[in-house]
Design an enzyme around this catalytic site. Structure first.
Site, short mmCIF file in Angstrom:
data_model
loop_
_atom_site.label_atom_id
_atom_site.label_comp_id
_atom_site.label_asym_id
_atom_site.label_seq_id
_atom_site.Cartn_x
_atom_site.Cartn_y
_atom_site.Cartn_z
N CYS A 113 1.01 3.26 2.95
CA CYS A 113 0.90 3.42 1.50
C CYS A 113 0.20 4.72 1.10
CB CYS A 113 0.17 2.23 0.89
SG CYS A 113 1.11 0.70 1.05
N HIS A 250 -1.91 4.86 -6.37
CA HIS A 250 -0.93 4.07 -5.61
C HIS A 250 -0.75 2.74 -6.33
CE1 HIS A 250 1.18 1.87 -2.65
NE2 HIS A 250 0.14 1.16 -2.23
N ASN A 280 5.19 -2.72 -5.13
CA ASN A 280 4.53 -1.76 -4.25
C ASN A 280 5.61 -1.09 -3.39
OD1 ASN A 280 3.12 -0.42 -2.25
ND2 ASN A 280 1.71 -2.11 -1.82
#
Ligand code: UT7
Length: 323
Positions: A113, A250, A280
């Site tokens: 990520c 993020h 996500n």
């Protein structure tokens, strides 16, 4: 002094949009649970046969168009992904071929990520040093391929997509009024592997594997790690919550984003939030959110933007730039 600036952004989402209600028909979950715990309302899922490199190539083309430059002017591609087309070659080389580029270098970066922050930081070193003139930095994922669709604690959280930026070097005055990347901060701590990992790999069990996550444990660490590297970015540049224009975090969970912003006193109207529409998307989430806010006119040339991410490894990092 030489600096590296972003001259174009682009992104791409697969056509298939899957809402929480769609998921609740296949998985033991509900729109209410997903919305309350994560803020996610929908995500995009790649069609059968649609690969990470295809999403990345589309995002790259859009970033090149926005920058007004030809693919032939790119001499470096750094692509962040945890869901490559193949174990090798690097997905970046497939994108390079798709774009018809036959010079320079292309390689992947694996930081899950945090991948986009790691890729941008890496590419910036090449461009600022003069080793590359113009680079494509891409975050692209097809996380739907590594989800265990029988594990409701993880499969509702992720989505597919890609985002890209074009960066170039230029001679700057050397002050914090300069356009371009003003600071970057990368961190990792491999002791946290078990909290977020994929249970497969070529040298372990020869499988692609599935994502495994102790969500509550990740959540517990996330806000502290995120705020640490943001404090570092503020200390290195003199900017503060009050003087940045935009915070593009993020996009893992709206609660993590809100808690981080509140801890740092960043007003919520400066926060770009796309997790509700994208889920996500791991390495793709920051460039997707950035491109969304550039294209809808919120983020404009001259604005100071702070990005941060935290993910598997653990890895985490921040960057601050003036567009
Ligand atoms: O990209 C970076 C890496 N990832 C992250 O940053 C994610 C970090 N973690 C999180 O975002 C949150 O921890 C989650 C969204 C994953 C989970 O939220 P939570 O508030 O920590 O929930 P929980 O894991 O403590 O689970 C609460 C309950 C459990 O039931 P019991 O044990 O309380 O009866 C779960 O079984 O919610 C249940 N549950 C679900 N219920 C409906 C878990 N997943 C689901 C689901 N639908 N999909």
């Amino acid at each position: 002094m030489r600096r590296t600036r972003i001259i174009g952004t682009g992104s791409y989402l697969p056509a298939n949009r899957v809402t929480n209600a769609d998921l609740a028909r296949k998985v033991d979950t509900s729109d209410e649970w997903i919305t309350q715990r994560t803020g996610i309302r929908a995500r995009h899922i790649a069609a059968e046969g649609e690969t990470t490199s295809q999403l990345a190539t589309e995002a790259a083309r859009r970033a090149l168009d926005a920058a007004g430059i030809a693919a032939s002017e790119i001499d470096l591609i750094v692509l962040a992904t945890a869901t490559p087309d193949y174990t090798f070659p690097a997905t970046a080389t497939q994108v390079q071929a798709n774009l018809g580029i036959t010079h320079g270098a292309a390689f992947d970066v694996a930081a899950v990520c945090s991948g986009f922050v790691f890729a941008l930081t890496t590419a910036e070193k090449f461009v600022t040093s003069g080793a590359a003139k113009r680079a494509l930095v891409i975050g692209a994922e097809t996380f739907s391929r590594i989800l265990d669709w029988n594990d409701r604690t993880t499969c509702v959280l992720f989505g597919d997509g890609a985002g890209a930026v074009v960066i170039e070097g230029y001679e700057a005055a050397g002050t914090m009024a300069d356009q371009g990347i003003l600071t970057t901060h990368l961190r990792s701590d491999g002791r946290h592997r078990e909290k977020l990992y994929v249970d497969g790999g070529p040298s372990t069990n020869q499988l692609a594997g599935h994502l495994r996550m102790e969500g509550r444990e990740v959540f517990k660490h996330a806000v502290g790690m995120i705020t640490d590297v943001i404090v570092d970015a503020f200390a290195a540049t003199g900017f503060s919550a009050g003087t940045i224009d935009w915070f593009v975090p993020h996009q893992a969970n709206a609660r993590i984003i809100t808690a981080s912003a509140e801890k740092l006193d960043i007003p919520l109207d400066k926060v770009v939030m796309t997790v509700q529409d994208h889920g996500n998307t791991s390495a793709a989430s920051i460039p997707l959110a950035l491109d969304t806010a550039v294209r809808d006119g919120r983020i404009r040339k001259g604005h100071v933007v702070l990005i941060e991410a935290m993910g598997g490894g653990f890895t985490w990092g921040s960057a601050l730039f003036r567009l």
